[in-house]
Write a protein that holds these residues in place. Structure first.
Motif, PDB file in Angstrom:
ATOM      1  N   GLN A  41      -6.408  18.654  11.059  1.00  0.00           N
ATOM      2  CA  GLN A  41      -7.251  17.567  10.554  1.00  0.00           C
ATOM      3  C   GLN A  41      -6.989  16.278  11.330  1.00  0.00           C
ATOM      4  O   GLN A  41      -6.149  16.232  12.215  1.00  0.00           O
ATOM      5  CB  GLN A  41      -6.987  17.371   9.057  1.00  0.00           C
ATOM      6  N   LYS A  42      -7.733  15.256  10.969  1.00  0.00           N
ATOM      7  CA  LYS A  42      -7.611  14.000  11.693  1.00  0.00           C
ATOM      8  C   LYS A  42      -6.383  13.221  11.247  1.00  0.00           C
ATOM      9  O   LYS A  42      -5.803  13.467  10.197  1.00  0.00           O
ATOM     10  CB  LYS A  42      -8.869  13.161  11.503  1.00  0.00           C
ATOM     11  N   VAL A  43      -5.976  12.290  12.086  1.00  0.00           N
ATOM     12  CA  VAL A  43      -4.879  11.391  11.754  1.00  0.00           C
ATOM     13  C   VAL A  43      -5.392  10.403  10.700  1.00  0.00           C
ATOM     14  O   VAL A  43      -6.455   9.797  10.866  1.00  0.00           O
ATOM     15  CB  VAL A  43      -4.412  10.639  13.011  1.00  0.00           C
ATOM     16  N   GLU A  44      -4.595  10.242   9.630  1.00  0.00           N
ATOM     17  CA  GLU A  44      -5.020   9.388   8.512  1.00  0.00           C
ATOM     18  C   GLU A  44      -4.008   8.267   8.283  1.00  0.00           C
ATOM     19  O   GLU A  44      -2.794   8.500   8.261  1.00  0.00           O
ATOM     20  CB  GLU A  44      -5.109  10.198   7.219  1.00  0.00           C
ATOM     21  N   PHE A  45      -4.508   7.088   8.048  1.00  0.00           N
ATOM     22  CA  PHE A  45      -3.685   5.923   7.749  1.00  0.00           C
ATOM     23  C   PHE A  45      -3.067   6.058   6.356  1.00  0.00           C
ATOM     24  O   PHE A  45      -3.739   6.449   5.399  1.00  0.00           O
ATOM     25  CB  PHE A  45      -4.542   4.674   7.824  1.00  0.00           C
ATOM     26  N   LEU A  46      -1.789   5.723   6.263  1.00  0.00           N
ATOM     27  CA  LEU A  46      -1.132   5.698   4.956  1.00  0.00           C
ATOM     28  C   LEU A  46      -0.872   4.261   4.504  1.00  0.00           C
ATOM     29  O   LEU A  46      -1.298   3.847   3.429  1.00  0.00           O
ATOM     30  CB  LEU A  46       0.206   6.446   5.006  1.00  0.00           C
ATOM     31  N   VAL A  47      -0.155   3.504   5.343  1.00  0.00           N
ATOM     32  CA  VAL A  47       0.316   2.208   4.900  1.00  0.00           C
ATOM     33  C   VAL A  47       0.658   1.328   6.088  1.00  0.00           C
ATOM     34  O   VAL A  47       1.020   1.829   7.158  1.00  0.00           O
ATOM     35  CB  VAL A  47       1.560   2.395   3.996  1.00  0.00           C
ATOM     36  N   SER A  48       0.535   0.030   5.891  1.00  0.00           N
ATOM     37  CA  SER A  48       1.032  -0.940   6.860  1.00  0.00           C
ATOM     38  C   SER A  48       1.989  -1.888   6.167  1.00  0.00           C
ATOM     39  O   SER A  48       1.899  -2.115   4.949  1.00  0.00           O
ATOM     40  CB  SER A  48      -0.120  -1.700   7.523  1.00  0.00           C
ATOM     41  N   PHE A  65       4.877   7.767  -2.882  1.00  0.00           N
ATOM     42  CA  PHE A  65       5.272   7.267  -1.571  1.00  0.00           C
ATOM     43  C   PHE A  65       5.856   5.859  -1.704  1.00  0.00           C
ATOM     44  O   PHE A  65       5.421   5.061  -2.531  1.00  0.00           O
ATOM     45  CB  PHE A  65       4.057   7.182  -0.635  1.00  0.00           C
ATOM     46  N   SER A  66       6.804   5.555  -0.850  1.00  0.00           N
ATOM     47  CA  SER A  66       7.301   4.193  -0.743  1.00  0.00           C
ATOM     48  C   SER A  66       7.783   3.964   0.679  1.00  0.00           C
ATOM     49  O   SER A  66       8.118   4.917   1.392  1.00  0.00           O
ATOM     50  CB  SER A  66       8.420   3.913  -1.747  1.00  0.00           C
ATOM     51  N   VAL A  67       7.788   2.712   1.081  1.00  0.00           N
ATOM     52  CA  VAL A  67       8.280   2.346   2.407  1.00  0.00           C
ATOM     53  C   VAL A  67       9.303   1.248   2.257  1.00  0.00           C
ATOM     54  O   VAL A  67       9.294   0.470   1.308  1.00  0.00           O
ATOM     55  CB  VAL A  67       7.149   1.896   3.359  1.00  0.00           C
ATOM     56  N   GLU A  68      10.165   1.192   3.263  1.00  0.00           N
ATOM     57  CA  GLU A  68      11.248   0.219   3.204  1.00  0.00           C
ATOM     58  C   GLU A  68      11.705  -0.096   4.615  1.00  0.00           C
ATOM     59  O   GLU A  68      11.647   0.761   5.505  1.00  0.00           O
ATOM     60  CB  GLU A  68      12.415   0.802   2.402  1.00  0.00           C
ATOM     61  N   ARG A  69      12.155  -1.316   4.786  1.00  0.00           N
ATOM     62  CA  ARG A  69      12.815  -1.698   6.035  1.00  0.00           C
ATOM     63  C   ARG A  69      14.218  -2.124   5.641  1.00  0.00           C
ATOM     64  O   ARG A  69      14.476  -3.291   5.381  1.00  0.00           O
ATOM     65  CB  ARG A  69      12.055  -2.816   6.723  1.00  0.00           C
ATOM     66  N   PRO A  70      15.113  -1.143   5.572  1.00  0.00           N
ATOM     67  CA  PRO A  70      16.440  -1.412   4.980  1.00  0.00           C
ATOM     68  C   PRO A  70      17.331  -2.313   5.824  1.00  0.00           C
ATOM     69  O   PRO A  70      18.260  -2.928   5.297  1.00  0.00           O
ATOM     70  CB  PRO A  70      17.049  -0.011   4.853  1.00  0.00           C
ATOM     71  N   ASP A  71      17.042  -2.384   7.108  1.00  0.00           N
ATOM     72  CA  ASP A  71      17.838  -3.252   7.971  1.00  0.00           C
ATOM     73  C   ASP A  71      16.913  -3.774   9.061  1.00  0.00           C
ATOM     74  O   ASP A  71      15.698  -3.625   8.971  1.00  0.00           O
ATOM     75  CB  ASP A  71      19.036  -2.473   8.549  1.00  0.00           C
ATOM     76  N   GLY A  72      17.486  -4.362  10.094  1.00  0.00           N
ATOM     77  CA  GLY A  72      16.642  -4.981  11.107  1.00  0.00           C
ATOM     78  C   GLY A  72      15.984  -4.043  12.074  1.00  0.00           C
ATOM     79  O   GLY A  72      15.177  -4.472  12.897  1.00  0.00           O
ATOM     80  N   SER A  73      16.310  -2.738  11.963  1.00  0.00           N
ATOM     81  CA  SER A  73      15.756  -1.842  12.968  1.00  0.00           C
ATOM     82  C   SER A  73      14.999  -0.649  12.387  1.00  0.00           C
ATOM     83  O   SER A  73      14.067  -0.173  13.004  1.00  0.00           O
ATOM     84  CB  SER A  73      16.871  -1.335  13.894  1.00  0.00           C
ATOM     85  N   ASN A  74      15.391  -0.167  11.227  1.00  0.00           N
ATOM     86  CA  ASN A  74      14.770   1.036  10.697  1.00  0.00           C
ATOM     87  C   ASN A  74      13.590   0.734   9.777  1.00  0.00           C
ATOM     88  O   ASN A  74      13.537  -0.304   9.124  1.00  0.00           O
ATOM     89  CB  ASN A  74      15.802   1.857   9.917  1.00  0.00           C
ATOM     90  N   PHE A  75      12.668   1.682   9.733  1.00  0.00           N
ATOM     91  CA  PHE A  75      11.520   1.615   8.834  1.00  0.00           C
ATOM     92  C   PHE A  75      11.368   3.019   8.258  1.00  0.00           C
ATOM     93  O   PHE A  75      11.268   3.987   9.015  1.00  0.00           O
ATOM     94  CB  PHE A  75      10.278   1.199   9.620  1.00  0.00           C
ATOM     95  N   THR A  76      11.403   3.133   6.937  1.00  0.00           N
ATOM     96  CA  THR A  76      11.443   4.467   6.340  1.00  0.00           C
ATOM     97  C   THR A  76      10.247   4.725   5.444  1.00  0.00           C
ATOM     98  O   THR A  76       9.679   3.799   4.846  1.00  0.00           O
ATOM     99  CB  THR A  76      12.726   4.672   5.515  1.00  0.00           C
ATOM    100  N   LEU A  77       9.887   5.992   5.346  1.00  0.00           N
ATOM    101  CA  LEU A  77       8.882   6.479   4.407  1.00  0.00           C
ATOM    102  C   LEU A  77       9.574   7.461   3.480  1.00  0.00           C
ATOM    103  O   LEU A  77      10.157   8.438   3.943  1.00  0.00           O
ATOM    104  CB  LEU A  77       7.738   7.167   5.145  1.00  0.00           C
ATOM    105  N   LYS A  78       9.514   7.203   2.188  1.00  0.00           N
ATOM    106  CA  LYS A  78      10.110   8.089   1.205  1.00  0.00           C
ATOM    107  C   LYS A  78       9.005   8.767   0.411  1.00  0.00           C
ATOM    108  O   LYS A  78       8.054   8.113  -0.042  1.00  0.00           O
ATOM    109  CB  LYS A  78      11.026   7.321   0.251  1.00  0.00           C
ATOM    110  N   ILE A  79       9.152  10.066   0.273  1.00  0.00           N
ATOM    111  CA  ILE A  79       8.266  10.824  -0.610  1.00  0.00           C
ATOM    112  C   ILE A  79       9.141  11.321  -1.751  1.00  0.00           C
ATOM    113  O   ILE A  79      10.080  12.095  -1.526  1.00  0.00           O
ATOM    114  CB  ILE A  79       7.582  11.997   0.114  1.00  0.00           C
ATOM    115  N   ARG A  80       8.843  10.868  -2.954  1.00  0.00           N
ATOM    116  CA  ARG A  80       9.769  11.080  -4.081  1.00  0.00           C
ATOM    117  C   ARG A  80       9.845  12.527  -4.517  1.00  0.00           C
ATOM    118  O   ARG A  80      10.909  13.063  -4.732  1.00  0.00           O
ATOM    119  CB  ARG A  80       9.346  10.211  -5.267  1.00  0.00           C
ATOM    120  N   SER A  81       8.753  13.149  -4.707  1.00  0.00           N
ATOM    121  CA  SER A  81       8.720  14.523  -5.198  1.00  0.00           C
ATOM    122  C   SER A  81       7.668  15.272  -4.389  1.00  0.00           C
ATOM    123  O   SER A  81       6.470  15.194  -4.682  1.00  0.00           O
ATOM    124  CB  SER A  81       8.359  14.537  -6.689  1.00  0.00           C
ATOM    125  N   THR A  82       8.131  15.952  -3.371  1.00  0.00           N
ATOM    126  CA  THR A  82       7.190  16.531  -2.411  1.00  0.00           C
ATOM    127  C   THR A  82       6.351  17.648  -3.018  1.00  0.00           C
ATOM    128  O   THR A  82       6.804  18.411  -3.880  1.00  0.00           O
ATOM    129  CB  THR A  82       7.936  17.064  -1.187  1.00  0.00           C
TER     130      THR A  82
END
Lengths: 112, 115
Positions: A41-48, A65-82
């Motif tokens: 399928q096509k690439v789909e936008f989730l979040v900015s 879904f949730s996103v976080e930038r826990p420090d100055g370099s990482n950016f994470t996507l969490k899926i709580r219950s897949t």
């Protein structure tokens, strides 16, 4: 040349488990994004994400879904219950301004 | 809502032949337009982009694209294809001004190259 990196390259998980996908954006970029591509399928936008908060999200990006930038370099996507339907390639992207987005190599998530 | 159409799912060309991949978008104003390439097992690499100005834009790897407002198109071209160009190509648009960040992608065109 600076690039976006993502870890892991492949994640296998059981349905109902939590997963965290990690991304290191290009260092001087300020805008961060997650997209997904279900197989065939096509690439789909989730979040900015900008200035430590979500600036835009799609209908796909629901409460699991949730996103976080826990420090100055990482950016994470969490899926709580897949769920099985979360199986996809997840791409992280970053940009210095809101125009050209540079993508990472992706994390293939397989939910069993 | 904006949409992107790539009419060709799969194209096969001979090495050395010319290539044109089609992309049409649906949006009232002029969007920001992009072409990305995805090699097997790889991420999305930016080939070129159009924001404004000259409607013929040059990109990496010898690719170019032409924006035609009257046809709402942004077709990708290459005069002579190399075997290494075999990949999937995605057209994308970003619409809206400040506050809108998402790219909308087409379904992609898979390019096969015959030696």
């Amino acid at each position: 040349e600076p690039e976006v990196t993502q870890t892991p390259s492949h994640q296998v998980t059981q349905m109902g488990q939590e997963v965290i996908l990690r991304c290191v954006p290009i260092s001087n970029h300020l805008y961060f994004y997650w997209y997904r591509q279900i197989l065939g399928q096509k690439v789909e936008f989730l979040v900015s994400f900008y200035n430590n908060e979500i600036s835009e999200k799609s209908e796909i990006f629901d409460d699991q879904f949730s996103v976080e930038r826990p420090d100055g370099s990482n950016f994470t996507l969490k899926i709580r219950s897949t769920k099985l339907e979360d199986s996809a390639m997840y791409f992280c992207a970053s940009s210095s301004v809101t125009d050209t987005q540079y993508f990472g190599p992706g994390t293939r998530l397989t939910v069993l | 809502a904006q949409s992107v159409t790539q009419p060709d799912i799969h194209i096969t060309v001979s090495e050395g032949a010319s290539l044109e991949l089609r992309c049409n978008y649906s949006y009232g104003a002029t969007p920001y337009l992009f072409w990305y390439v995805q090699s097997p097992g790889q991420g999305l690499q930016l080939l070129l982009k159009y924001f404004s100005g000259d409607t013929l834009v040059q990109g990496i790897k010898g690719f170019e694209a032409e924006f035609k407002r009257s046809q709402s198109s942004f077709n990708l071209r290459k005069p002579s294809v190399h075997w290494s160009d075999a990949a999937e190509y995605f057209c994308a648009v970003k619409v809206g001004g400040a506050g809108s960040y998402q790219l909308t992608f087409g379904k992609g065109t898979k390019l096969s190259v015959i030696p």
